[in-house]
Design an enzyme around this catalytic site. Structure first.
Site, PDB file in Angstrom:
ATOM      1  N   TYR A 148       2.241   9.295  13.891  1.00 53.73           N
ATOM      2  CA  TYR A 148       1.489  10.443  13.370  1.00 53.73           C
ATOM      3  C   TYR A 148       0.155  10.600  14.107  1.00 53.73           C
ATOM      4  CZ  TYR A 148      -0.746  13.339   9.716  1.00 53.73           C
ATOM      5  OH  TYR A 148      -1.395  14.334   9.023  1.00 53.73           O
ATOM      6  N   ILE A 176      -6.279  14.622   1.771  1.00 56.33           N
ATOM      7  CA  ILE A 176      -6.213  15.826   0.932  1.00 56.33           C
ATOM      8  C   ILE A 176      -5.091  15.671  -0.087  1.00 56.33           C
ATOM      9  CG2 ILE A 176      -6.032  18.353   0.965  1.00 56.33           C
ATOM     10  CD1 ILE A 176      -8.425  17.217   2.656  1.00 56.33           C
ATOM     11  N   ILE A 183       4.591  16.457   9.332  1.00 60.76           N
ATOM     12  CA  ILE A 183       5.253  15.434   8.507  1.00 60.76           C
ATOM     13  C   ILE A 183       4.669  14.056   8.836  1.00 60.76           C
ATOM     14  CG2 ILE A 183       7.458  16.661   8.300  1.00 60.76           C
ATOM     15  CD1 ILE A 183       8.552  14.726  10.504  1.00 60.76           C
ATOM     16  N   THR A 184       4.922  13.118   7.936  1.00 61.48           N
ATOM     17  CA  THR A 184       4.621  11.702   8.213  1.00 61.48           C
ATOM     18  C   THR A 184       5.922  10.905   8.095  1.00 61.48           C
ATOM     19  OG1 THR A 184       4.059  11.437   5.878  1.00 61.48           O
ATOM     20  CG2 THR A 184       2.225  11.676   7.401  1.00 61.48           C
TER      21      THR A 184
END
Ligand code: NDP
Length: 239
Positions: free
Chosen positions: A146, A179, A84-85
């Site tokens: 992150y 991505i 996750i971010t």
């Protein structure tokens, strides 16, 4: 016909319901592997065996591994993909966002691998692929939490590779660039345009392009002498 040697190999993918994980599950199944994946949201990926579980829950992950082995057989490959971010500039980051990112992206991998690695050592075979990020290698504005989790994952995997080699088990990292998944879609358009202008290939990557790198590193044929490495899939956004 040339084969990657993944036919009938049991592979476990975390976070396989969407994005890179879903593309990986689908590709591995097409390559003949028996694939199981975890999901939290409602199942949308029709490929593989789906098991509802959260990687932040260690006992749940132990149960997932037991269930996969009872149903599909001994796990050969693990793809630690769930992530996750929670982006923000450093002084604005909250402790709960910091904890959520580290708990999922780093400790979640610990929970994923801990029940599987001893089994791989006993069997003398196995291949682990951890999905890090370009942010873990070079940093990224707004992503101290992150980037810390993804850099930690590289350290974890390289060390695991050193320890696991004597047991015939390999561990590698795939470090994607930017991505085109829901994770990227959550980035503001202005930021996405800036990122895109810095990608030499002038486009975002596709989940399938990461999945092929994962399949290569899982393969007991194609990457049998590759361990402890970081494979970048980033359109030449090098550090
Ligand atoms: P998505 O947001 O599209 O998918 C993330 C997946 O992780 C989902 O399937 C989600 O499950 C799962 N997940 C998140 N938290 C947990 C949890 N606590 N327990 C179990 N599953 C969880 O992201 P991507 O496909 O883009 O990302 C996949 C990996 O690739 C991540 O580790 C990410 O950090 C990394 N990456 C992505 C990049 C990108 O540009 N997209 C770049 C570099 C790295 P659910 O669907 O159930 O919510």
């Amino acid at each position: 016909m040339i084969s990657l040697g993944l036919e009938d190999k049991v592979v476990f993918v975390t976070g396989g319901n969407r994005g890179i994980g879903a593309a990986t599950v689908a590709l591995l199944e097409h390559l003949g592997a028996k694939v199981a994946y975890t999901h939290r949201s409602d199942r949308i990926n029709p490929y593989g065996m789906a098991i509802a579980a959260d990687v932040t829950n260690g006992s749940a992950m132990e149960q997932v591994v037991e269930k996969i082995e009872q149903t599909l057989g001994s796990i050969y490959g693990v793809v630690a993909n769930a992530g996750i971010t929670r982006d923000n500039f450093f002084p604005k980051q909250t402790t709960s966002d910091w904890d959520a990112v580290i708990d999922t992206n780093l400790k979640g991998v610990y929970h994923t691998l801990m029940p599987v690695i001893p089994k791989m050592y006993e069997r003398g075979e196995g291949s682990v692929v951890c999905i890090s990020s370009i942010s873990g290698e070079r940093g990224n504005v707004g992503q101290t939490n992150y980037a810390a989790s993804k850099a930690g994952l590289i350290g974890l995997t390289k060390t695991l590779a050193l320890e696991a080699a004597r047991y015939g088990v390999r561990a590698n990292v795939v470090a994607p660039g930017f991505i085109d998944t829901e994770m990227l879609q959550s980035v503001p358009d202005k930021v996405k345009q800036r990122i895109l202008s810095e990608v030499p290939l002038r486009r975002f990557g596709k989940p399938e392009e990461v999945a092929w790198a994962v399949a290569f590193l899982l393969s007991p044929i194609a990457s049998s002498y590759v361990t402890g490495t970081v494979l970048r899939v980033n359109g030449a956004c090098h550090t």
